[in-house]
Design a protein around this motif. Structure first.
Motif, PDB file in Angstrom:
ATOM      1  N   ARG A   1      27.675  49.102  34.066  1.00 12.07           N
ATOM      2  CA  ARG A   1      27.750  47.718  34.529  1.00 12.07           C
ATOM      3  C   ARG A   1      29.047  47.404  35.263  1.00 12.07           C
ATOM      4  O   ARG A   1      29.133  46.429  36.001  1.00 12.07           O
ATOM      5  CB  ARG A   1      27.614  46.749  33.347  1.00 12.07           C
ATOM      6  N   GLN A   2      30.083  48.201  35.030  1.00 15.67           N
ATOM      7  CA  GLN A   2      31.397  47.898  35.600  1.00 15.67           C
ATOM      8  C   GLN A   2      31.366  47.809  37.120  1.00 15.67           C
ATOM      9  O   GLN A   2      31.896  46.858  37.702  1.00 15.67           O
ATOM     10  CB  GLN A   2      32.422  48.945  35.161  1.00 15.67           C
ATOM     11  N   GLU A   3      30.756  48.776  37.761  1.00 12.57           N
ATOM     12  CA  GLU A   3      30.734  48.796  39.225  1.00 12.57           C
ATOM     13  C   GLU A   3      29.980  47.598  39.789  1.00 12.57           C
ATOM     14  O   GLU A   3      30.429  46.957  40.753  1.00 12.57           O
ATOM     15  CB  GLU A   3      30.103  50.093  39.733  1.00 12.57           C
ATOM     16  N   ALA A   4      28.835  47.266  39.196  1.00 14.93           N
ATOM     17  CA  ALA A   4      28.032  46.144  39.699  1.00 14.93           C
ATOM     18  C   ALA A   4      28.776  44.818  39.550  1.00 14.93           C
ATOM     19  O   ALA A   4      28.807  44.005  40.482  1.00 14.93           O
ATOM     20  CB  ALA A   4      26.684  46.090  38.986  1.00 14.93           C
ATOM     21  N   ILE A   5      29.389  44.587  38.389  1.00 20.73           N
ATOM     22  CA  ILE A   5      30.135  43.337  38.180  1.00 20.73           C
ATOM     23  C   ILE A   5      31.355  43.298  39.098  1.00 20.73           C
ATOM     24  O   ILE A   5      31.665  42.257  39.691  1.00 20.73           O
ATOM     25  CB  ILE A   5      30.534  43.174  36.698  1.00 20.73           C
TER      26      ILE A   5
ATOM     27  N   GLU B   1      40.985  37.649  28.748  1.00 19.44           N
ATOM     28  CA  GLU B   1      41.886  36.711  29.417  1.00 19.44           C
ATOM     29  C   GLU B   1      41.873  36.867  30.930  1.00 19.44           C
ATOM     30  O   GLU B   1      42.378  36.022  31.638  1.00 19.44           O
ATOM     31  CB  GLU B   1      43.315  36.906  28.895  1.00 19.44           C
ATOM     32  N   SER B   2      41.300  37.978  31.424  1.00 16.25           N
ATOM     33  CA  SER B   2      41.321  38.208  32.866  1.00 16.25           C
ATOM     34  C   SER B   2      40.027  38.891  33.306  1.00 16.25           C
ATOM     35  O   SER B   2      39.392  39.603  32.519  1.00 16.25           O
ATOM     36  CB  SER B   2      42.508  39.092  33.249  1.00 16.25           C
ATOM     37  N   PRO B   3      39.648  38.696  34.562  1.00 23.58           N
ATOM     38  CA  PRO B   3      38.463  39.383  35.080  1.00 23.58           C
ATOM     39  C   PRO B   3      38.581  40.908  34.978  1.00 23.58           C
ATOM     40  O   PRO B   3      37.607  41.585  34.641  1.00 23.58           O
ATOM     41  CB  PRO B   3      38.395  38.925  36.534  1.00 23.58           C
ATOM     42  N   GLU B   4      39.769  41.430  35.245  1.00 23.61           N
ATOM     43  CA  GLU B   4      39.955  42.882  35.166  1.00 23.61           C
ATOM     44  C   GLU B   4      39.705  43.395  33.756  1.00 23.61           C
ATOM     45  O   GLU B   4      39.037  44.422  33.566  1.00 23.61           O
ATOM     46  CB  GLU B   4      41.375  43.272  35.619  1.00 23.61           C
ATOM     47  N   ASN B   5      40.222  42.673  32.765  1.00 18.47           N
ATOM     48  CA  ASN B   5      40.020  43.073  31.380  1.00 18.47           C
ATOM     49  C   ASN B   5      38.554  42.939  30.992  1.00 18.47           C
ATOM     50  O   ASN B   5      38.012  43.788  30.288  1.00 18.47           O
ATOM     51  CB  ASN B   5      40.919  42.251  30.453  1.00 18.47           C
ATOM     52  N   TYR B   6      37.915  41.876  31.451  1.00 17.54           N
ATOM     53  CA  TYR B   6      36.489  41.684  31.186  1.00 17.54           C
ATOM     54  C   TYR B   6      35.692  42.885  31.701  1.00 17.54           C
ATOM     55  O   TYR B   6      34.893  43.470  30.979  1.00 17.54           O
ATOM     56  CB  TYR B   6      36.012  40.389  31.856  1.00 17.54           C
TER      57      TYR B   6
ATOM     58  N   GLY C   1      33.543  33.012  28.396  1.00 18.50           N
ATOM     59  CA  GLY C   1      33.349  34.446  28.298  1.00 18.50           C
ATOM     60  C   GLY C   1      32.805  35.094  29.557  1.00 18.50           C
ATOM     61  O   GLY C   1      32.271  36.205  29.497  1.00 18.50           O
ATOM     62  N   MET C   2      32.950  34.429  30.697  1.00 25.81           N
ATOM     63  CA  MET C   2      32.432  34.948  31.964  1.00 25.81           C
ATOM     64  C   MET C   2      33.504  34.814  33.047  1.00 25.81           C
ATOM     65  O   MET C   2      34.385  33.962  32.953  1.00 25.81           O
ATOM     66  CB  MET C   2      31.202  34.158  32.412  1.00 25.81           C
ATOM     67  N   ILE C   3      33.365  35.633  34.090  1.00 28.03           N
ATOM     68  CA  ILE C   3      34.194  35.449  35.283  1.00 28.03           C
ATOM     69  C   ILE C   3      33.614  34.239  35.999  1.00 28.03           C
ATOM     70  O   ILE C   3      32.418  34.202  36.310  1.00 28.03           O
ATOM     71  CB  ILE C   3      34.153  36.691  36.187  1.00 28.03           C
ATOM     72  N   THR C   4      34.456  33.240  36.227  1.00 23.45           N
ATOM     73  CA  THR C   4      33.965  31.970  36.751  1.00 23.45           C
ATOM     74  C   THR C   4      34.817  31.498  37.917  1.00 23.45           C
ATOM     75  O   THR C   4      36.035  31.641  37.911  1.00 23.45           O
ATOM     76  CB  THR C   4      33.954  30.905  35.634  1.00 23.45           C
ATOM     77  N   TYR C   5      34.151  30.918  38.892  1.00 24.03           N
ATOM     78  CA  TYR C   5      34.803  30.337  40.055  1.00 24.03           C
ATOM     79  C   TYR C   5      34.659  28.831  39.917  1.00 24.03           C
ATOM     80  O   TYR C   5      33.544  28.318  39.742  1.00 24.03           O
ATOM     81  CB  TYR C   5      34.180  30.891  41.346  1.00 24.03           C
TER      82      TYR C   5
END
Length: 155
Positions: free
Chosen positions: A19-23, A6-11, A45-49
């Motif tokens: 992968r966490q640091e790069a994303i 539901e959120s970029p942080e949770n993703y 299912g992605m962080i989207t702008y």
């Protein structure tokens, strides 16, 4: 790989540690450089702008309930992906990106129509992505999008 969130942080928290640091850095780079008007959300299912409905009421032509997507980032099975609809629809922007990429990254550009794939997190050109993020303002993107979708409708 698709992560339900539901959120970029949770993703980001669901990703493998490597992968966490790069994303997170991609997210920060994009957020810090996008022109005003774009909003961060989770989509497909992605962080989207996106261009929110209050700026572009018709929404995404594939699903009008969705706001108009612009940039997405995702951790896929074998790579980190940056999806940029501007390079897909704006030939001059694509040409600029293809010319600049080898000046900053030693590996060959791995790219589809809108997807830029990074197989090694150390090869992500954050400075170039920052510049790319600044290249198109919301209103210009809406105009490009409308022009390109009109071409599709006429076919």
């Amino acid at each position: 790989m698709k992560y339900e969130s539901e959120s970029p942080e949770n993703y980001i928290s669901q990703l493998p540690e490597d992968r966490q640091e790069a994303i997170a850095q991609l997210r920060s780079t994009i957020k810090g450089n996008l022109p005003s008007g774009f909003e961060e959300t989770m989509s497909y299912g992605m962080i989207t702008y996106v261009v929110p409905h209050h700026l572009y009421a018709p929404g995404y032509h594939v699903n009008a309930e969705q706001p108009l997507p612009f940039i997405s980032i995702a951790s896929q099975k074998n790579f980190i992906a940056l999806y940029h609809m501007g390079v897909y629809m704006h030939p001059e922007l694509l040409a600029w990106f293809r010319e600049e990429y080898p000046k900053r990254v030693q590996t060959k550009l791995d790219m589809g129509k809108s997807c830029i794939r990074f197989k090694k997190k150390n090869n992500i050109p954050y400075g170039l992505i920052a510049e790319l993020s600044r290249k198109i303002a919301v209103q210009e993107y809406i105009e490009i999008y409308e022009r390109e979708t009109e071409k599709i409708r006429k076919k």
